[in-house]
Design a protein around this motif. Structure first.
Motif, mmCIF file in Angstrom:
data_model
loop_
_atom_site.group_PDB
_atom_site.id
_atom_site.type_symbol
_atom_site.label_atom_id
_atom_site.label_comp_id
_atom_site.label_asym_id
_atom_site.label_seq_id
_atom_site.Cartn_x
_atom_site.Cartn_y
_atom_site.Cartn_z
ATOM 1 N N ALA A 50 30.276 40.339 39.017
ATOM 2 C CA ALA A 50 29.632 39.295 38.223
ATOM 3 C C ALA A 50 30.519 39.001 37.019
ATOM 4 O O ALA A 50 31.023 39.919 36.365
ATOM 5 C CB ALA A 50 28.241 39.747 37.773
ATOM 6 N N TYR A 51 30.704 37.720 36.726
ATOM 7 C CA TYR A 51 31.606 37.307 35.655
ATOM 8 C C TYR A 51 30.831 36.428 34.676
ATOM 9 O O TYR A 51 30.293 35.386 35.055
ATOM 10 C CB TYR A 51 32.801 36.555 36.227
ATOM 11 N N SER A 180 42.958 40.271 40.581
ATOM 12 C CA SER A 180 43.535 41.041 39.471
ATOM 13 C C SER A 180 44.145 40.123 38.420
ATOM 14 O O SER A 180 43.997 40.356 37.217
ATOM 15 C CB SER A 180 44.597 42.003 40.019
ATOM 16 N N ARG A 181 44.832 39.075 38.875
ATOM 17 C CA ARG A 181 45.454 38.152 37.920
ATOM 18 C C ARG A 181 44.404 37.408 37.103
ATOM 19 O O ARG A 181 44.561 37.218 35.888
ATOM 20 C CB ARG A 181 46.350 37.157 38.665
ATOM 21 N N LEU A 182 43.322 36.999 37.746
ATOM 22 C CA LEU A 182 42.260 36.290 37.024
ATOM 23 C C LEU A 182 41.547 37.219 36.046
ATOM 24 O O LEU A 182 41.235 36.825 34.916
ATOM 25 C CB LEU A 182 41.262 35.699 38.011
ATOM 26 N N PRO A 186 41.042 36.314 30.808
ATOM 27 C CA PRO A 186 39.674 35.799 30.693
ATOM 28 C C PRO A 186 39.604 34.275 30.641
ATOM 29 O O PRO A 186 38.608 33.690 31.077
ATOM 30 C CB PRO A 186 39.163 36.435 29.402
ATOM 31 N N LYS A 187 40.651 33.641 30.117
ATOM 32 C CA LYS A 187 40.632 32.181 30.038
ATOM 33 C C LYS A 187 40.579 31.565 31.424
ATOM 34 O O LYS A 187 39.905 30.542 31.645
ATOM 35 C CB LYS A 187 41.862 31.686 29.279
ATOM 36 N N LEU A 188 41.264 32.193 32.390
ATOM 37 C CA LEU A 188 41.234 31.676 33.759
ATOM 38 C C LEU A 188 39.874 31.924 34.396
ATOM 39 O O LEU A 188 39.348 31.067 35.116
ATOM 40 C CB LEU A 188 42.338 32.347 34.588
ATOM 41 N N LEU A 189 39.299 33.088 34.132
ATOM 42 C CA LEU A 189 37.978 33.391 34.701
ATOM 43 C C LEU A 189 36.900 32.478 34.146
ATOM 44 O O LEU A 189 35.921 32.153 34.832
ATOM 45 C CB LEU A 189 37.606 34.844 34.414
ATOM 46 N N SER A 190 37.062 32.052 32.905
ATOM 47 C CA SER A 190 36.042 31.214 32.283
ATOM 48 C C SER A 190 35.985 29.805 32.872
ATOM 49 O O SER A 190 35.079 29.044 32.533
ATOM 50 C CB SER A 190 36.289 31.126 30.771
ATOM 51 N N VAL A 196 38.265 29.713 40.346
ATOM 52 C CA VAL A 196 38.579 30.696 41.386
ATOM 53 C C VAL A 196 39.109 29.993 42.633
ATOM 54 O O VAL A 196 40.078 30.440 43.255
ATOM 55 C CB VAL A 196 37.329 31.533 41.717
ATOM 56 N N LEU A 197 38.473 28.881 43.008
ATOM 57 C CA LEU A 197 38.945 28.114 44.163
ATOM 58 C C LEU A 197 40.375 27.633 43.954
ATOM 59 O O LEU A 197 41.207 27.697 44.865
ATOM 60 C CB LEU A 197 38.016 26.929 44.412
ATOM 61 N N HIS A 198 40.676 27.172 42.735
ATOM 62 C CA HIS A 198 42.046 26.729 42.451
ATOM 63 C C HIS A 198 43.034 27.882 42.564
ATOM 64 O O HIS A 198 44.126 27.737 43.125
ATOM 65 C CB HIS A 198 42.117 26.127 41.041
#
Length: 376
Positions: A50-51, A180-182, A186-190, A196-198
């Motif tokens: 969960a993010y 792992s990279r995402l 945190p900016k990418l996860l947000s 995530v699809l990208h």
């Protein structure tokens, strides 16, 4: 043919209330209810999480993660949190269980179970179903006629307002690196499920580029061998590369149209559309490179066949030249071997050396003439 049993099970799935990506979360919230005949994923479950706010939150199970995310989104009034579940070659009951939890469309669920789908992007209500072909360059100590140079797999991605479900088929192109990279940024996860699809699409297309470059290097090596001074007639290897290039073309080319149209879909936030266009540009480059490599492979195959025929003709010329040289002493020896009593020079003292010398002179003249004409 669609499975009637699968439809009977999935059509009774209760759908939970979802919202469009970036929209406000509806106040109606309830804990997902699953069918007892479905089973949670176990052996096929790679990882889940969960993010919230660009950070991963530890939860004991998938239902708890879904409840936590939806409670947070309901309280915040926006889709700020989501669940990411990753599966590898799951069984039908496991995917059906997730369909109960996330409200996945039965047609997409059946495609995810059966695999071997054409690359596509489809919309089912407030969710997207994306099929991506994965490719990998397989290293071999020794290539045989049955060796595979390119391994092909699939990644199915369900993208909703508050969830991402990835179903991977094949042992290539693991998504652990993407996760792992995402999680490290945190900016990418947000960016949410569309982010995530990208990341997944970008990872798959980058693998396309790597494999296309490796295949290009293989073709250049084969091309150099075909036009080398040493006789090269390995037509089987060239045909094998041609077959693998066609396999890669089938995996890459069909994705160009749906991925190019993805930025125009309303479910993709406006701030993410430029990122998807960038992935589309990379895919267009891959398609062009694969097409040019395929044409180059055709040219190499034709050149190899032509060179093989030329080498065969050259061998025949050499054989014919030596046959012509050998036929001279054979003819003279045949004449003087007829054992007639009255034949010229039979009683001459120098008859034998003269005949041998005549043979050598004629053979030398023939050899010199053939060498001058590049027959020998």
């Amino acid at each position: 043919m669609r499975s009637s049993t699968l439809f009977q099970r999935i059509n009774r799935h209760p759908r939970t209330t979802h919202v469009r990506i970036g929209a406000a979360v509806a106040p109606a919230l309830r804990r997902p209810v699953t069918d007892a005949r479905c089973v949670p994923p176990r052996d096929s479950l790679v990882e889940f999480g969960a993010y919230i706010g660009g950070k991963r939150v530890d939860v004991p199970g998938i239902p708890e993660a879904v409840s936590l995310v939806r409670e947070h989104n309901n309280a915040a009034g926006a889709a700020e949190a989501y669940v990411w579940v990753g599966l590898h070659e799951p069984e039908a009951p496991e995917v059906e269980w997730l369909a109960e939890v996330f409200g996945l469309h039965p047609l997409a669920v059946e495609d995810a179970v059966k695999a071997h789908q054409r690359p596509k992007v489809e919309r089912y209500g407030d969710s997207l179903f994306v099929v991506l072909k994965t490719v990998a360059f397989l290293e071999h100590d020794e290539l045989t006629a049955s060796s595979e140079i390119i391994g092909v797999g699939e990644i199915m991605v369900f993208v909703g307002p508050d969830f991402v479900v990835t179903v991977r088929h094949g042992r290539h192109c693991s998504l652990a690196e993407v996760r792992s990279r995402l999680e490290a940024k945190p900016k990418l996860l947000s960016r949410g499920p569309s982010g995530v699809l990208h990341a997944i699409a970008d990872h798959v297309v980058d693998r396309y580029l790597n494999v296309a470059d490796m295949m290009q290097a293989e073709l250049e090596e084969v091309e150099a061998a075909v036009f080398a001074d040493v006789s090269s007639r390995d037509i089987g290897r060239i045909y094998q590369l041609k077959r693998e290039m066609i396999e890669m073309k089938r995996a890459v080319t069909p994705l160009r149209t749906p991925l190019g149209a993805l930025p125009q879909r309303r479910m993709i936030p406006s701030d993410m559309r430029d990122y998807f266009r960038d992935v589309g540009d990379h895919l267009a480059r891959v398609c062009e490179q694969v097409e040019s490599s395929n044409e180059l492979c055709n040219s190499i195959l034709q050149a190899a066949l032509a060179r093989s025929n030329a080498l065969a003709n050259e061998d025949m010329r050499k054989i014919s030249a030596w046959v012509a040289i050998i036929s001279v002493p054979t003819m003279i020896a045949g004449i003087y071997g007829m054992n007639f009593t009255h034949m010229p020079e039979l009683s001459a003292l120098w008859g034998y050396p003269v005949v041998i010398g005549t043979m050598l002179v004629i053979c030398s003249l023939l050899y010199r003439g053939f060498r001058r004409n590049s027959w020998l």
